[in-house]
Design a protein around this motif. Structure first.
Motif, short mmCIF file in Angstrom:
data_model
loop_
_atom_site.label_atom_id
_atom_site.label_comp_id
_atom_site.label_asym_id
_atom_site.label_seq_id
_atom_site.Cartn_x
_atom_site.Cartn_y
_atom_site.Cartn_z
N LEU A 228 0.82 -1.21 0.00
CA LEU A 228 0.00 0.00 0.00
C LEU A 228 0.86 1.26 0.00
CD1 LEU A 228 -2.85 -0.95 2.52
CD2 LEU A 228 -2.93 -0.92 0.01
N ALA A 229 2.01 1.21 0.66
CA ALA A 229 2.90 2.38 0.68
C ALA A 229 3.47 2.66 -0.70
CB ALA A 229 4.02 2.15 1.68
N ASP A 230 3.86 1.63 -1.42
CA ASP A 230 4.40 1.82 -2.78
C ASP A 230 3.34 2.43 -3.70
OD1 ASP A 230 6.84 0.84 -2.03
OD2 ASP A 230 6.42 -1.22 -2.68
N ASP A 231 2.10 1.95 -3.59
CA ASP A 231 1.04 2.48 -4.44
C ASP A 231 0.76 3.95 -4.13
OD1 ASP A 231 0.82 0.02 -5.59
OD2 ASP A 231 -0.88 -0.63 -4.33
N ALA A 232 0.82 4.30 -2.86
CA ALA A 232 0.53 5.69 -2.49
C ALA A 232 1.65 6.63 -2.94
CB ALA A 232 0.32 5.79 -0.99
N VAL A 233 2.88 6.20 -2.81
CA VAL A 233 4.02 7.07 -3.16
C VAL A 233 4.17 7.17 -4.68
CG1 VAL A 233 6.53 7.27 -3.00
CG2 VAL A 233 5.22 6.61 -1.00
N ALA A 234 3.70 6.15 -5.41
CA ALA A 234 3.88 6.17 -6.87
C ALA A 234 3.12 7.31 -7.53
CB ALA A 234 3.43 4.83 -7.46
N GLU A 235 2.10 7.84 -6.87
CA GLU A 235 1.30 8.89 -7.50
C GLU A 235 1.95 10.27 -7.41
OE1 GLU A 235 -1.60 10.12 -3.76
OE2 GLU A 235 -2.44 9.02 -5.45
N VAL A 236 3.00 10.40 -6.62
CA VAL A 236 3.68 11.70 -6.53
C VAL A 236 4.91 11.68 -7.42
CG1 VAL A 236 2.86 12.11 -4.19
CG2 VAL A 236 5.04 10.96 -4.52
N ASP A 237 5.20 12.79 -8.04
CA ASP A 237 6.38 12.91 -8.90
C ASP A 237 7.04 14.26 -8.66
OD1 ASP A 237 4.48 14.54 -9.94
OD2 ASP A 237 4.38 13.59 -11.91
N GLY A 238 7.99 14.58 -9.52
CA GLY A 238 8.67 15.86 -9.37
C GLY A 238 9.63 15.87 -8.20
N GLU A 239 10.43 14.78 -8.05
CA GLU A 239 11.37 14.71 -6.94
C GLU A 239 12.43 15.81 -7.04
OE1 GLU A 239 12.29 11.87 -3.60
OE2 GLU A 239 10.58 12.55 -4.73
N GLU A 240 12.96 16.03 -8.23
CA GLU A 240 14.01 17.05 -8.39
C GLU A 240 13.45 18.45 -8.21
OE1 GLU A 240 17.25 18.52 -11.77
OE2 GLU A 240 16.41 16.49 -11.83
N GLU A 241 12.25 18.70 -8.71
CA GLU A 241 11.65 20.02 -8.57
C GLU A 241 11.38 20.35 -7.09
OE1 GLU A 241 10.81 17.75 -10.63
OE2 GLU A 241 11.16 18.64 -12.62
N LEU A 242 10.93 19.31 -6.33
CA LEU A 242 10.69 19.54 -4.91
C LEU A 242 12.00 19.82 -4.17
CD1 LEU A 242 8.61 19.57 -2.61
CD2 LEU A 242 9.01 17.12 -2.33
N ALA A 243 13.07 19.09 -4.56
CA ALA A 243 14.37 19.31 -3.91
C ALA A 243 14.89 20.72 -4.23
CB ALA A 243 15.36 18.26 -4.37
N ARG A 244 14.68 21.17 -5.46
CA ARG A 244 15.13 22.52 -5.83
C ARG A 244 14.37 23.59 -5.02
NH1 ARG A 244 17.74 24.01 -10.33
NH2 ARG A 244 17.23 22.00 -11.29
N GLU A 245 13.09 23.35 -4.81
CA GLU A 245 12.30 24.30 -4.02
C GLU A 245 12.82 24.41 -2.59
OE1 GLU A 245 7.65 24.78 -2.46
OE2 GLU A 245 8.17 23.31 -4.01
N VAL A 246 13.15 23.26 -2.00
CA VAL A 246 13.68 23.25 -0.63
C VAL A 246 15.04 23.93 -0.58
CG1 VAL A 246 14.46 21.77 1.25
CG2 VAL A 246 12.39 21.18 -0.02
N ALA A 247 15.92 23.67 -1.57
CA ALA A 247 17.27 24.25 -1.58
C ALA A 247 17.21 25.76 -1.77
CB ALA A 247 18.10 23.60 -2.68
N ALA A 248 16.33 26.23 -2.62
CA ALA A 248 16.23 27.67 -2.87
C ALA A 248 15.77 28.41 -1.61
CB ALA A 248 15.27 27.92 -4.02
N LYS A 249 14.85 27.83 -0.88
CA LYS A 249 14.39 28.47 0.36
C LYS A 249 15.51 28.54 1.39
CE LYS A 249 10.68 28.18 3.79
NZ LYS A 249 9.48 27.41 4.23
#
Length: 291
Positions: A228-249
């Motif tokens: 169930l955890a794999d199915d729930a996490v599979a729907e989210v994407d944009g790992e690099e974009e999220l990391a860039r947002e955190v780094a910029a802040k």
């Protein structure tokens, strides 16, 4: 003490009173012996004297051991076979009651009997039954308490099935009552681990900016299965974009620091959020070059 101190009183005694003279002579001899023993340090000479007040014996004077008194030998009565002073038998005139008696004359409880009235009952076979059995957990009461507590928790936020079960067990409720309640909540879809996993991933991704690996770890802590955890996490994407947002802040809040200090802090934050090391290094250098 010298003997001449007693010559004057002795002379006053009549010559014909031989008995009184003899007594006076014995007294003089006793006093002389007392003085002699006292000079030698013997404190035990008072034991054989009567009518004379003496000082207590010195502390270092040896003490004589007293012989232990012996109890009289039992005397057997040939009439009824009773031994006086013995414990083997009782005299015939002493009636032995059916049950033992206490010191105050009351009967001692017979714990093996079903008729005792001491407060402790007996089981079917005549053994002991204690009143602690009345303190056994009440299933209906625990189920009602578990239901009330669970509904209050679910009204505050969503829970996974295993998460809710652990919280209820911490309140010392019967495991059987808790398990039955969890099953009924699942059947009524008030507990749904699949839906909970998807909602949890979306909320944590948006609010805490967590990576996929951290989201899986958090779901595992809630008791969600790996599938169930794999199915729930599979729907989210944009790992690099999220990391860039955190780094910029983070880069914006460290502009006054030196370059290597800012780089170290941005990389540390991205690593704690669970982003892959390759993405951490790439976005950190990019945001620092743009800033």
């Amino acid at each position: 003490m010298p003997d001449d101190e007693f010559t004057a009183p002795a002379a006053q005694v009549g010559a014909g009173d031989s008995g009184q003279a003899t007594t006076l002579s014995q007294l003089r001899s006793a006093i002389t012996e007392i003085d002699q023993r006292h000079a030698e340090g013997d404190g035990g000479f008072f034991a054989g004297l009567s009518g004379i007040d003496a000082d207590p014996a010195p502390r270092n004077a040896p003490r004589k051991k007293k012989k232990a008194s012996r109890s009289p030998r039992p005397q057997k009565d040939a009439g009824n076979g009773w031994v006086e002073g013995g414990t083997d038998a009782l005299p015939d005139f002493v009636a032995v009651p059916d049950s033992a008696q206490t010191l105050d004359g009351t009967h001692a409880p017979d714990f093996a009997s079903e008729d005792n009235d001491t407060g402790a009952g007996t089981d079917v076979e005549g053994g002991l039954r204690f009143d602690d059995e009345d303190d056994a957990p009440d299933f209906e009461a625990d189920y009602a308490q578990a239901k009330k507590t669970a509904m209050n928790m679910l009204a505050m936020r969503d829970h996974a099935s295993d998460e809710l079960r652990k919280k209820l067990l911490k309140r010392d409720l019967m495991p059987e009552a808790v398990d039955e309640l969890i099953e009924k909540l699942q059947n009524s879809r008030l507990l749904n681990d699949e839906e909970f996993a998807h909602r949890f991933v979306r909320a944590q991704r948006e609010n805490r900016k967590l990576s996929r690996s951290v989201l899986k770890r958090e779901l595992s802590k809630k008791g969600i299965s790996p599938e169930l955890a794999d199915d729930a996490v599979a729907e989210v994407d944009g790992e690099e974009e999220l990391a860039r947002e955190v780094a910029a802040k983070k880069a914006a809040s460290t502009r006054r620091l030196e370059y290597h200090v800012r780089e170290r802090r941005i990389l540390g934050m991205l690593a704690r959020r669970g982003f892959p090391s390759a993405i951490c290094i790439k976005v950190t250098r990019e945001v620092l070059a743009e800033d």
